[in-house]
Structures are given as C-alpha cells and as structure tokens.
Design a protein around this motif. Structure first.
Motif, PDB file in Angstrom:
ATOM      1  N   GLU A 249       0.821  -1.204   0.000  1.00  0.00           N
ATOM      2  CA  GLU A 249       0.000   0.000   0.000  1.00  0.00           C
ATOM      3  C   GLU A 249       0.859   1.258   0.000  1.00  0.00           C
ATOM      4  O   GLU A 249       0.550   2.243  -0.689  1.00  0.00           O
ATOM      5  N   ARG A 255       2.075  -1.056  -5.464  1.00  0.00           N
ATOM      6  CA  ARG A 255       0.623  -0.880  -5.601  1.00  0.00           C
ATOM      7  C   ARG A 255       0.224  -0.919  -7.078  1.00  0.00           C
ATOM      8  O   ARG A 255      -0.759  -1.540  -7.461  1.00  0.00           O
ATOM      9  N   LYS A 256       1.032  -0.244  -7.930  1.00  0.00           N
ATOM     10  CA  LYS A 256       0.717  -0.248  -9.355  1.00  0.00           C
ATOM     11  C   LYS A 256       0.813  -1.658  -9.926  1.00  0.00           C
ATOM     12  O   LYS A 256       0.014  -2.058 -10.776  1.00  0.00           O
ATOM     13  N   LYS A 258       0.156  -4.418  -8.356  1.00  0.00           N
ATOM     14  CA  LYS A 258      -1.075  -5.101  -7.951  1.00  0.00           C
ATOM     15  C   LYS A 258      -2.249  -4.667  -8.820  1.00  0.00           C
ATOM     16  O   LYS A 258      -3.086  -5.489  -9.229  1.00  0.00           O
ATOM     17  N   GLU A 259      -2.305  -3.365  -9.090  1.00  0.00           N
ATOM     18  CA  GLU A 259      -3.401  -2.859  -9.920  1.00  0.00           C
ATOM     19  C   GLU A 259      -3.327  -3.430 -11.330  1.00  0.00           C
ATOM     20  O   GLU A 259      -4.354  -3.774 -11.930  1.00  0.00           O
ATOM     21  N   ASP A 260      -2.111  -3.531 -11.874  1.00  0.00           N
ATOM     22  CA  ASP A 260      -1.951  -4.086 -13.216  1.00  0.00           C
ATOM     23  C   ASP A 260      -2.365  -5.559 -13.253  1.00  0.00           C
ATOM     24  O   ASP A 260      -2.975  -6.025 -14.221  1.00  0.00           O
ATOM     25  N   LEU A 262      -4.589  -6.887 -11.326  1.00  0.00           N
ATOM     26  CA  LEU A 262      -6.039  -6.870 -11.254  1.00  0.00           C
ATOM     27  C   LEU A 262      -6.662  -6.568 -12.606  1.00  0.00           C
ATOM     28  O   LEU A 262      -7.667  -7.159 -12.995  1.00  0.00           O
ATOM     29  N   LYS A 263      -6.053  -5.611 -13.307  1.00  0.00           N
ATOM     30  CA  LYS A 263      -6.602  -5.224 -14.609  1.00  0.00           C
ATOM     31  C   LYS A 263      -6.577  -6.404 -15.573  1.00  0.00           C
ATOM     32  O   LYS A 263      -7.554  -6.655 -16.290  1.00  0.00           O
ATOM     33  N   ARG A 374      -7.790   2.217 -12.324  1.00  0.00           N
ATOM     34  CA  ARG A 374      -7.412   2.733 -11.016  1.00  0.00           C
ATOM     35  C   ARG A 374      -8.506   3.604 -10.426  1.00  0.00           C
ATOM     36  O   ARG A 374      -8.598   3.771  -9.221  1.00  0.00           O
ATOM     37  N   VAL A 377     -10.528   1.529  -7.929  1.00  0.00           N
ATOM     38  CA  VAL A 377      -9.859   0.803  -6.854  1.00  0.00           C
ATOM     39  C   VAL A 377     -10.274   1.386  -5.513  1.00  0.00           C
ATOM     40  O   VAL A 377     -10.287   2.597  -5.326  1.00  0.00           O
ATOM     41  N   LEU A 387      -7.592  -4.832  -2.762  1.00  0.00           N
ATOM     42  CA  LEU A 387      -7.988  -3.958  -3.854  1.00  0.00           C
ATOM     43  C   LEU A 387      -9.147  -4.612  -4.605  1.00  0.00           C
ATOM     44  O   LEU A 387      -9.113  -5.815  -4.872  1.00  0.00           O
ATOM     45  N   MET A 389     -11.569  -4.186  -8.059  1.00  0.00           N
ATOM     46  CA  MET A 389     -11.610  -3.509  -9.348  1.00  0.00           C
ATOM     47  C   MET A 389     -12.821  -3.948 -10.157  1.00  0.00           C
ATOM     48  O   MET A 389     -13.163  -5.117 -10.216  1.00  0.00           O
TER      49      MET A 389
END
Length: 480
Positions: A249, A255-256, A258-260, A262-263, A374, A377, A387, A389
C-alpha cells in the motif's frame, strides 16, 4: 407423399448449389448432415431433409444428384414415348427400364414421380445451353408444381439473367432469385412462401409450417435477449479482488503492480463472459462453422483500449447527458461507481442536473482514461485489506458492451448456413446501434445499467421483463 407431408425435390445441374440452397433454407452447416462442396458430384443419391416442429414433420426437402446427361436422357424418354409429348407414364418407364447410364437422372426423377414438387436450381451467370433446355423440358413433362430458383453464386455474376428468366418463365410456375451464401431469415421465409404459390394442394400444411417458422424465430430472439441480459448484468456486476499488505500500500510501484495484475484478471474474466454469451447465441442460431474460438487466443473480444471502438459504439456525450438527466439520482449513482465510491454518495444527492452533467463529461474522456481501472480501486472495510476492481468508470461502458453484443449478433444473423468456411466470430468494425435507440429505451436501460454496476440489480420481475423486451426489440432491429 403417402404420409401427406409436402415434398419438394431440389434438382438441377451438378455444382449449381442445390445442397447449399437446402443447407441455408434449413440452417444446416454440418457436412456430416448435408454435404456442401464445390467438387462436382458430391450428392450421389437422393437424401431427404425434414422440417420438424414438436416431433411433427411439416415439410420435406429432397437433395438429389445433379443432371449429368440431360440431352441423352431427353432423347431416351422421347424414344420410349414415341409421337407427341411425353408424360409421367413415359418418365416412369424410363426410370424402370434404362440402365446405369442415366443413374443420376433416374434418381432425381423418382421423388417427382412419387408426387414431390420441383425446386430447380440454376446459376444465371452461366450461358443458357441446350443441355439446360433439356433439363427444363424433362421437368416440365413431370407435370408437378415447379419453382425455378436462380441461385446467385459468390462472384455475383448474372450476365445471362434475363435470358434465363425468359426461358424459365415459360417452363415453370414461378421464378425466384436466391443466394444460398448470403440469404438471411427474411429471404429464407420468402422462399418458403413462394412454395405456397405453386403447391395449392398442400396450402394448409405449408401455411402452418410458415407460421411455426415465424413463431420459432421469435422464440429464438427472445432466448437470445435473455442471454444478452444475463451477460450485461454479469459484466456490470463483475469484480476482481487481490489482497494487499501495508508495504504494498505504501510503495507506489508495488501498488501499481497489484493494480496491473487486477486489470489483467478483470479483462480475462470479462472476455470469458463474452465468450460464454456468444457461444450460447451460436447454439441458438445453429452455427457450427461460425465459432467463438478455435483456440484460447482466437476470440477477438471488445478492445476497450481502442479509440475506434469508443467512437463507433456506445452513446454520444449528449445522449449520455440525457440518459443521466432522465435517470435523475441514478445518473449520480453512476458517478459514485466511477469514482470508486470515494464520494460517499454526494453525487446521488445532487440529482438530475448533476447526473446529466457528469455523464456528459465522463462520456467525453479519451478512451485510455475511460478504461483506467485505477479509478475503481478501493479498500474493503474490515481487517484484511484488498484492492477491488470493476467495472470501468465510464458511463459509456455498458453501452459499448451492448453494442458489441448487437453488432456481433448481426453477424450471426448474416451468416448463411450454406457456407462451409470456418470463421471466428470477432469484433466487427461497423457502427453500433445504441445511438439510434428511442429515448425511452435508453432511459430504461440506463437506470438498469447503473443499478447493476452498483451491485443492486433489480430483483423485481417487472423490471427484468421490461429489460428483456427492450433488448428483444433492439435485436429485432438488427440487420434490417
């Protein structure tokens, strides 16, 4: 004909498209059931194909071998008959007495002598030679109701059409045009109705068959609308999650990452839902050679990062504003979803004007911002952090999905069953349909989209029925 079922023998020269006509008319794209091939002589014996509703056989089409020696067969029949014009008795003697030299002619004449009507398939792109005239003469001698079908081939050449039309008009009760590789439902239905004009004795059975065909087509569209409704709801309710610790976090790069992740997972899940939706539609419309996939990588999903998709599909900014304004508070909820619910409902309280304005500006963002996940999120409440999404924040997202369904639904309807090439159902490049929806339909769907995206899909039966009717109506407009 002893069982009272109307029969029509599809006859003509080798490689004129007889089997393709039957395949398209009866929606058979399986070579194990009905062989369609450019190789001459693929059909070597008469084969019956039945139109059945509720276990009741309504009409029978007989695929026959093509004429192979029509001029010689005509002369043999004339020798058998002697002076004057031959009739059914002479044709029956020809079938019984002649040897294997006329095997194909005898095979195609047998169902006609048993009472079948004639569907004579020709290619108007070919010159009208003596052997074709001999075929027409033999068929005329049968005395059976006769429909001539000018089957336009893939090259579209119809250089000799007028000459064909003149000769066919003098030897047949009715002449119609047809393209076995392009004909849609309306053309197939018109061909069935043409049989009414030549077969008075079986008018009642044929009228009942046509009524059942129309009813069944409506039922299929209703079933397709249900499939589309469930896909849209599942896509808007779709969420993917990943756990995140304090270190992830606090560190932007982690964090990015993790977001990628998720995407990627989100779009993989969305692609799977699309694949399931279109697979069901292909089953409903009886396609085996038009496929959702021929391998995991083959399916072309909606490219939500393509600017062209966002230009051609979905609503305009002005239409999004009107949908948001018409939905009132519902338009505000869409913005809460778009901001990851960080707004704590403040946009919902603004109401109609705020909802309309927000939809306008959200709809006008560049494509890459529209799918920037994002924005969606958020941290879940509770001890474990994760997270979450989905769905993308753009108010246009559900309209893009719906256009993707309708455009490819149109391709399913356009695919004639007489074709034998394998094709993967990919994303098409034509314009979408939702921009042309009536305002009331957009308002109804817009409110439902917002509710589904928020996770509050209406459970009331009336709402779901209205959505089904709206989608069914939209699907009825596709391809017209």
């Amino acid at each position: 004909m002893s069982d009272g079922v109307p029969e029509f023998a599809v006859v003509g020269r080798v490689n004129m498209g007889k089997s393709a006509v039957i395949a398209t008319l009866m929606e058979i794209d399986d070579n194990d059931v009905l062989r369609v091939s450019p190789t001459p002589g693929e059909t070597t014996r008469a084969q019956a194909h039945k139109v059945v509703f509720g276990r009741k056989e309504c009409v029978r089409f007989i695929d026959t071998p093509g004429f192979s020696r029509p001029v010689e067969a005509m002369r043999a029949i004339q020798r058998i008959h002697g002076e004057g014009t031959p009739g059914r008795d002479s044709l029956r003697r020809f079938v019984q007495e002649e040897g294997d030299d006329f095997r194909d002619e005898k095979s195609l004449l047998e169902p006609l002598l048993d009472g079948a009507g004639v569907m004579y398939v020709v290619d108007p792109g070919r010159p009208l030679r003596d052997d074709f005239l001999a075929e027409m003469e033999i068929l005329r001698w049968t005395g059976r109701p006769r429909l001539a079908l000018m089957n336009f081939r893939e090259d579209g050449n119809a250089e000799f059409e007028e000459m064909w039309r003149e000769k066919l008009g003098s030897a047949f009760n009715l002449v119609r045009t047809f393209d076995a590789h392009q004909a849609k439902y309306e053309q197939r239905l018109l061909l069935m109705k043409a049989l009414l004009e030549i077969e008075e004795a079986n008018r009642g059975r044929l009228e009942e068959t046509i009524r059942l065909i129309e009813m069944e087509w409506d039922e299929r569209r209703n079933e397709a609308a249900e499939v589309a409704r469930e896909f849209l709801a599942e896509a808007l309710e779709l969420r993917v999650r990943v756990k995140i610790d304090d270190k992830d976090e606090r560190m932007p790069t982690r964090r990015k990452q993790k977001e990628d992740e998720l995407k990627v997972k989100y779009f993989e899940r969305l692609k799977k839902l699309e694949r399931k939706c279109f697979g069901k539609l292909l089953v409903i419309y009886r396609h085996h050679l038009l496929k959702v996939e021929s391998g995991e990588e083959a399916f072309q999903d909606i490219d939500l990062e393509s600017e062209e998709v966002w230009m051609k599909w979905g609503l305009s900014r002005g239409q999004l504003a009107m949908v948001g304004a018409a939905a009132g508070a519902a338009g505000g909820v869409a913005i809460d979803a778009a901001t990851g619910f960080f707004s704590h409902g403040i946009f919902t309280a603004i109401g109609s004007v705020g909802g309309g304005a927000a939809a306008f500006f959200k709809g006008g963002m560049l494509p890459d911002l529209k799918v920037d996940m994002r924005d969606g999120v958020k941290f879940s409440t509770g001890e474990t952090k994760e997270l979450v999404m989905g769905p993308p924040g753009s108010a246009n997202f559900p309209w893009i999905l719906l256009d993707g369904v309708l455009v490819r639904y149109g391709r399913i309807l356009e695919r004639a069953h007489g074709r034998r090439d394998v094709e993967v159902l990919g994303a098409a490049d034509e314009e979408g349909y939702t921009k042309n929806f009536p305002q009331e339909r957009r308002k109804l769907l817009g409110k439902w989209f917002v509710d589904c995206a928020k996770g509050n899909r209406p459970v009331g039966k009336d709402v779901e029925v209205k959505i089904l009717w709206a989608l069914e109506e939209a699907m009825g407009e596709v391809g017209k």
